[in-house]
Design a protein around this motif. Structure first.
Motif, mmCIF file in Angstrom:
data_model
loop_
_atom_site.group_PDB
_atom_site.id
_atom_site.type_symbol
_atom_site.label_atom_id
_atom_site.label_comp_id
_atom_site.label_asym_id
_atom_site.label_seq_id
_atom_site.Cartn_x
_atom_site.Cartn_y
_atom_site.Cartn_z
ATOM 1 N N ASP A 119 0.818 -1.208 0.000
ATOM 2 C CA ASP A 119 0.000 0.000 0.000
ATOM 3 C C ASP A 119 0.856 1.264 0.000
ATOM 4 O OD1 ASP A 119 -2.313 -1.450 -0.085
ATOM 5 O OD2 ASP A 119 -2.742 -1.300 2.067
ATOM 6 N N GLU A 120 2.023 1.187 0.679
ATOM 7 C CA GLU A 120 2.931 2.334 0.676
ATOM 8 C C GLU A 120 3.370 2.681 -0.741
ATOM 9 O OE1 GLU A 120 6.326 1.985 3.139
ATOM 10 O OE2 GLU A 120 5.202 1.929 5.024
ATOM 11 N N LEU A 121 3.724 1.639 -1.498
ATOM 12 C CA LEU A 121 4.159 1.867 -2.875
ATOM 13 C C LEU A 121 3.011 2.382 -3.744
ATOM 14 C CD1 LEU A 121 6.409 -1.283 -3.465
ATOM 15 C CD2 LEU A 121 7.138 1.060 -2.948
ATOM 16 N N LEU A 122 1.816 1.819 -3.574
ATOM 17 C CA LEU A 122 0.655 2.271 -4.345
ATOM 18 C C LEU A 122 0.319 3.725 -4.005
ATOM 19 C CD1 LEU A 122 -1.636 -0.894 -4.116
ATOM 20 C CD2 LEU A 122 -0.318 -0.108 -6.102
ATOM 21 N N ASN A 123 0.438 4.073 -2.737
ATOM 22 C CA ASN A 123 0.169 5.454 -2.324
ATOM 23 C C ASN A 123 1.178 6.421 -2.934
ATOM 24 O OD1 ASN A 123 -2.066 4.791 -0.793
ATOM 25 N ND2 ASN A 123 -0.890 4.568 1.117
ATOM 26 N N LEU A 124 2.427 5.951 -3.056
ATOM 27 C CA LEU A 124 3.442 6.781 -3.694
ATOM 28 C C LEU A 124 3.061 7.062 -5.153
ATOM 29 C CD1 LEU A 124 6.233 8.115 -4.026
ATOM 30 C CD2 LEU A 124 7.146 5.832 -4.497
ATOM 31 N N VAL A 125 2.668 6.016 -5.875
ATOM 32 C CA VAL A 125 2.293 6.181 -7.281
ATOM 33 C C VAL A 125 1.083 7.102 -7.406
ATOM 34 C CG1 VAL A 125 1.539 4.987 -9.380
ATOM 35 C CG2 VAL A 125 3.223 3.914 -7.869
ATOM 36 N N ASP A 126 0.081 6.909 -6.539
ATOM 37 C CA ASP A 126 -1.112 7.753 -6.569
ATOM 38 C C ASP A 126 -0.781 9.206 -6.227
ATOM 39 O OD1 ASP A 126 -3.190 6.199 -7.464
ATOM 40 O OD2 ASP A 126 -3.690 5.411 -5.478
ATOM 41 N N SER A 127 0.132 9.371 -5.277
ATOM 42 C CA SER A 127 0.505 10.722 -4.865
ATOM 43 C C SER A 127 1.189 11.473 -6.006
ATOM 44 C CB SER A 127 1.427 10.658 -3.646
ATOM 45 O OG SER A 127 1.833 11.947 -3.266
ATOM 46 N N LEU A 128 2.086 10.784 -6.707
ATOM 47 C CA LEU A 128 2.732 11.401 -7.861
ATOM 48 C C LEU A 128 1.714 11.755 -8.944
ATOM 49 C CD1 LEU A 128 5.870 9.093 -8.095
ATOM 50 C CD2 LEU A 128 5.947 11.579 -7.875
ATOM 51 N N TYR A 129 0.798 10.830 -9.196
ATOM 52 C CA TYR A 129 -0.235 11.036 -10.221
ATOM 53 C C TYR A 129 -1.150 12.194 -9.836
ATOM 54 C CZ TYR A 129 -3.793 9.595 -13.662
ATOM 55 O OH TYR A 129 -4.674 9.538 -14.705
ATOM 56 N N ASP A 130 -1.553 12.257 -8.572
ATOM 57 C CA ASP A 130 -2.422 13.336 -8.112
ATOM 58 C C ASP A 130 -1.709 14.681 -8.179
ATOM 59 O OD1 ASP A 130 -4.457 11.560 -7.657
ATOM 60 O OD2 ASP A 130 -4.105 11.407 -5.489
ATOM 61 N N TYR A 131 -0.420 14.683 -7.820
ATOM 62 C CA TYR A 131 0.334 15.933 -7.885
ATOM 63 C C TYR A 131 0.426 16.416 -9.333
ATOM 64 C CZ TYR A 131 4.152 19.279 -7.515
ATOM 65 O OH TYR A 131 4.911 20.415 -7.591
ATOM 66 N N TRP A 132 0.668 15.493 -10.246
ATOM 67 C CA TRP A 132 0.716 15.830 -11.665
ATOM 68 C C TRP A 132 -0.595 16.470 -12.117
ATOM 69 C CZ3 TRP A 132 3.251 16.639 -16.045
ATOM 70 C CH2 TRP A 132 2.597 16.479 -17.265
ATOM 71 N N ARG A 133 -1.700 15.887 -11.694
ATOM 72 C CA ARG A 133 -3.000 16.394 -12.138
ATOM 73 C C ARG A 133 -3.388 17.702 -11.447
ATOM 74 N NH1 ARG A 133 -7.317 14.270 -11.433
ATOM 75 N NH2 ARG A 133 -6.898 12.950 -9.628
ATOM 76 N N ARG A 134 -2.762 17.998 -10.317
ATOM 77 C CA ARG A 134 -3.034 19.281 -9.655
ATOM 78 C C ARG A 134 -2.300 20.436 -10.326
ATOM 79 N NH1 ARG A 134 -2.611 16.324 -4.795
ATOM 80 N NH2 ARG A 134 -0.507 17.136 -4.427
ATOM 81 N N LEU A 135 -1.270 20.130 -11.094
ATOM 82 C CA LEU A 135 -0.546 21.182 -11.804
ATOM 83 C C LEU A 135 -1.407 21.731 -12.941
ATOM 84 C CD1 LEU A 135 2.905 19.399 -12.212
ATOM 85 C CD2 LEU A 135 2.395 21.255 -10.610
ATOM 86 N N ASN A 136 -1.190 22.999 -13.296
ATOM 87 C CA ASN A 136 -1.737 23.518 -14.540
ATOM 88 C C ASN A 136 -0.783 23.082 -15.651
ATOM 89 O OD1 ASN A 136 -4.079 24.791 -13.716
ATOM 90 N ND2 ASN A 136 -3.024 26.666 -13.149
ATOM 91 N N ARG A 137 -1.238 22.135 -16.470
ATOM 92 C CA ARG A 137 -0.374 21.500 -17.455
ATOM 93 C C ARG A 137 -0.674 22.055 -18.855
ATOM 94 N NH1 ARG A 137 -3.200 18.167 -14.551
ATOM 95 N NH2 ARG A 137 -4.319 17.303 -16.316
ATOM 96 N N TYR A 138 0.332 22.696 -19.447
ATOM 97 C CA TYR A 138 0.157 23.308 -20.755
ATOM 98 C C TYR A 138 0.985 22.533 -21.780
ATOM 99 C CZ TYR A 138 -1.762 27.040 -17.924
ATOM 100 O OH TYR A 138 -2.510 27.749 -17.018
ATOM 101 N N VAL A 139 0.323 22.094 -22.812
ATOM 102 C CA VAL A 139 0.963 21.298 -23.853
ATOM 103 C C VAL A 139 1.041 22.155 -25.115
ATOM 104 C CG1 VAL A 139 0.799 19.201 -25.218
ATOM 105 C CG2 VAL A 139 0.040 19.191 -22.843
ATOM 106 N N PHE A 140 2.258 22.340 -25.629
ATOM 107 C CA PHE A 140 2.471 23.213 -26.773
ATOM 108 C C PHE A 140 2.850 22.417 -28.020
ATOM 109 C CE2 PHE A 140 3.343 25.898 -23.114
ATOM 110 C CZ PHE A 140 2.702 27.081 -23.453
ATOM 111 N N PHE A 141 2.550 23.015 -29.173
ATOM 112 C CA PHE A 141 3.118 22.527 -30.427
ATOM 113 C C PHE A 141 3.484 23.746 -31.258
ATOM 114 C CE2 PHE A 141 3.434 20.954 -34.709
ATOM 115 C CZ PHE A 141 4.008 19.698 -34.553
ATOM 116 N N ASP A 142 4.755 23.806 -31.669
ATOM 117 C CA ASP A 142 5.243 24.913 -32.485
ATOM 118 C C ASP A 142 4.935 24.619 -33.951
ATOM 119 O OD1 ASP A 142 6.520 26.937 -33.779
ATOM 120 O OD2 ASP A 142 8.531 26.487 -33.025
ATOM 121 N N ASN A 143 3.972 25.339 -34.506
ATOM 122 C CA ASN A 143 3.546 25.092 -35.883
ATOM 123 C C ASN A 143 4.342 25.902 -36.892
ATOM 124 O OD1 ASN A 143 1.835 23.253 -37.050
ATOM 125 N ND2 ASN A 143 0.162 24.699 -37.379
#
Length: 551
Positions: free
Chosen positions: A83-107
C-alpha cells in the motif's frame, strides 16, 4: 497552483511508458514534486535508499522492464508495504493532475499540422500518461483494477503556436517574433489558482514605455482578440498562461496572418513585465494604446487582464466620440415583441444577479439573450441611440449564479480560486455577431444596490437629474474590489470614462438628451443586492419584465 509546460514537437505518436520514464521532462517533474511535497518521510524500504528523483525513477524503470527480482519482492511484500508503494504512485499522479499542465506545439516548423491533428496529439498525450500510470500501478498491485476512472491526465490546455512577424509599433519591435496562438484546446474542468482574488486600484496614463530589458520575450506568448471592429494584441508571460486560456473564453480570439493583417493593432496589453514596484498603467505610442501589468504577486488576478483590455478598448471608443457603458444589455422577447434593455453599474451593483433572476423566474415565458455582460458601447445615430458589446463571455462570481449553472457549464468553463471569497468563473455566453451588431436602446437604467425600496424601477422625469445620478455612479461595494461602503465612481466606469471625464461628460449630455427627445425611458433599477443578496435581485427582475410589457 504551479504551471508545467510540455512540448509536443519532440513527443512521438507511439510514445511508450519507458520513453516517458527516461525523458528529461519526467525527471524534472519528479524533482519538482519532491521539492514541494512535505508529506513523505524517509522510507523504510529496501527498494530505494531515499525518496529522491533518481531512486524513484530507477525503481519505476525496473518495473517497466519487468525485472524478475523486483517483481518477486513486490509480490512478497506485506499488504501495508504494498500500500505504501501504491500510495506513492497515486501521490505522484495526483500531484501531476493538480498542476496547470500546458501542452504546446510549435507550428512554425517544417512539420506543420492542422488544428484537428493538434487536437489528436493533445488527446494522444493524455492516453500516454494514463497508460504510464496504470502500467506501474497495476504491476505493483499484481492484477488489473476493477474500477477505472478516466481522469484528465494529459494537458489542461493545448496551445498551437506559430511565429509570425507581428505588426507592432516600432518601439516594440523586440516583440515581433513572440509566438502567437493559432489554436487552443482545453480539458475541463480548467481551474486557475491566483495569488489574489480581487482587483485593486484604477489604471491611469503614465509616460513610461516598456523596454526590451523589461519583458522576457523568450518566455512570452501572444494572442489576437477582436472587440467590435477593433483588433488588439495580448502578450502574456508564461507565469500567467491561465489568463491566456481564460481570455479565450471571454473575447473573440482570431488567428494572426502577417500577410493580410497589415493594419496596426489599436491596443496592446503587456502582462508580466519586469518593472517591479509599478502599478498597472497605460501609455500611447502614436495610434496604439499600450497597457502594462507588472509581474507582481498583488497583480496576479485575471481581473487585471480583463479590465486593462477593456480600458484600452474604451479609450479607443472615446477617441471616436462613442460612449463606453459599464453594465449589461439584454434582449427580451415574447411572441413578436422584442426590446433591448441596458443597465449601468460598477462591480457589485447587481447587474449579473438581476439578469440571472430573470432567467430563473421567466425562462418559460420570455426569451432573454445577453447582448453584453460587463462592457458595451453606445453609438449616437440619427434615428436613435444604439449599443454594441465587447465580450463573448462572462466573468462572474460563482456565488451569484444558480447553484447548478456552473456545474452544467463545467465542460466549457474556466474557474478561478474556487475555494475563496469572490471565486469566479469565465463562461462563453454568446457569439461574436451579437456583440458586433447595433442594438437599438429601448431603455437605460442605473443599477442601485443600496436603496431599501419596493419600487423596483423608477423613471426619471428630467434629463438633468438623470445625468447627475448616472455620473455619480454610486453603489455599496460588495467585496469584489478593495473598496468599502458606499462609493462613487464617475459614470460607474473607472475603465476609460473616469480617465477622460471632460470628453465623456460632453458625450453623456448629447446621448441622454437624444434618449429623452426620443421618449426612451431612463431610470433607476433597484437591485437591493447589498441589502438582500439572494432575494433582492428578484424584485428588480420582476420590475424589468413589467417595464418590458409597457414598452
Amino acid at each position: 497552483m504551479s504551471n508545467y509546460t510540455v512540448s509536443l514537437n519532440s513527443i512521438p505518436d507511439d510514445l511508450t511508458p519507458y520513453e516517458i520514464l527516461k525523458s528529461e521532462d519526467f525527471f524534472n517533474f519528479l524533482k519538482q514534486y519532491y521539492r514541494k511535497s512535505k508529506r513523505f518521510e524517509q522510507p523504510n524500504s529496501s527498494f530505494f535508499h531515499d525518496y529522491e528523483a533518481k531512486s524513484i525513477r530507477s525503481f519505476f524503470k525496473r518495473i517497466l522492464q519487468k525485472d524478475e527480482e523486483t517483481l518477486k519482492r513486490i509480490k512478497n511484500l506485506p499488504k501495508h508495504k504494498q500500500d505504501e508503494l501504491l500510495n506513492l504512485v497515486d501521490s505522484l499522479y495526483d500531484y501531476w493532475r493538480r498542476l496547470n499542465r500546458y501542452v504546446f506545439f510549435d507550428n512554425s516548423s517544417d512539420k506543420k499540422i492542422s488544428h484537428q491533428e493538434f487536437i489528436h496529439k493533445f488527446n494522444q498525450f493524455a492516453d500516454h500518461i494514463i497508460t504510464f500510470y496504470r502500467t506501474i500501478y497495476e504491476t505493483i498491485l499484481g492484477r488489473e483494477q476493477t474500477i477505472y476512472r478516466v481522469l484528465p491526465s494529459g494537458g489542461n490546455a493545448g496551445i498551437l503556436l506559430n511565429k509570425k512577424e507581428l505588426q507592432v509599433p516600432e518601439s516594440l519591435n523586440y516583440l515581433k517574433s513572440v509566438p502567437v496562438l493559432e489554436s487552443l484546446v482545453t480539458q475541463p474542468p480548467f481551474i486557475i489558482k491566483t495569488k489574489e482574488n480581487k482587483r485593486k486600484g484604477i489604471f491611469f496614463e503614465l509616460d513610461k514605455p516598456i523596454t526590451a530589458e523589461q519583458l522576457d520575450q523568450e518566455n512570452c506568448y501572444a494572442l489576437c482578440i477582436n472587440i467590435f471592429d477593433t483588433r488588439g494584441l495580448v502578450i502574456i508571460h508564461k507565469d500567467y498562461l491561465g489568463f491566456l486560456v481564460a481570455l479565450g473564453n471571454l473575447f473573440q480570439v482570431e488567428p494572426y496572418d502577417c500577410d493580410s493583417d497589415k493594419k496596426p493593432f489599436e491596443f496592446i496589453l503587456l502582462f508580466g513585465t519586469e518593472n517591479s514596484g509599478d502599478k498597472c498603467y497605460y501609455y500611447k505610442d502614436k495610434n496604439t494604446y499600450i497597457g502594462v501589468c507588472p509581474k507582481e504577486a498583488k497583480i496576479d488576478y485575471f481581473g487585471y487582464a480583463k479590465k486593462m483590455i477593456l480600458t484600452l478598448f474604451n479609450l479607443v471608443m472615446i477617441d471616436r466620440k462613442l460612449l463606453p457603458i459599464h453594465g449589461a444589455g439584454i434582449r427580451i422577447r415574447r411572441g413578436d415583441k422584442t426590446k433591448n434593455l441596458f443597465f449601468l453599474g460598477d462591480s457589485g451593483a447587481g447587474k449579473s444577479e438581476t439578469l440571472e433572476a430573470i432567467r430563473l423566474l421567466y425562462k418559460k415565458k420570455y426569451q432573454v439573450e445577453t447582448i453584453f455582460d460587463d462592457m458595451g458601447t453606445f453609438h449616437l445615430l440619427k434615428d436613435g441611440v444604439y449599443a454594441t458589446g465587447t465580450e463573448i463571455g462572462a466573468f462572474v462570481r460563482l456565488d451569484d449564479l444558480d447553484q447548478g449553472y456552473s456545474l452544467r457549464s463545467a465542460d466549457r468553463a474556466v474557474y478561478l480560486n474556487i475555494d475563496e471569497d469572490n471565486s469566479r468563473v469565465v463562461i462563453p455566453i454568446e457569439d461574436f455577431e451579437m456583440t458586433y451588431t447595433l442594438h437599438k436602446v429601448d431603455a437605460f437604467l442605473l443599477a442601485d444596490n443600496y436603496t431599501d425600496t419596493v419600487k423596483g424601477i423608477e423613471i426619471y422625469k428630467d434629463v438633468e437629474t438623470a445625468i447627475r445620478d448616472f455620473e455619480k455612479g454610486e453603489r455599496v461595494a460588495l467585496n469584489t474590489t478593495n473598496e468599502k461602503g458606499l462609493v462613487s465612481t464617475y459614470f460607474a466606469n473607472p475603465f476609460g470614462p473616469l480617465q477622460r471625464k471632460e470628453q465623456v461628460h460632453s458625450y453623456i449630455n448629447k446621448y441622454f438628451n437624444k434618449l429623452f427627445d426620443d421618449h426612451i425611458p431612463i431610470g433607476k433599477l433597484y437591485t437591493r443586492l447589498s441589502l438582500d443578496r439572494k432575494k433582492g435581485p428578484y424584485q428588480g427582475a420582476e420590475s424589468l419584465i413589467g417595464l418590458f410589457e409597457k414598452l
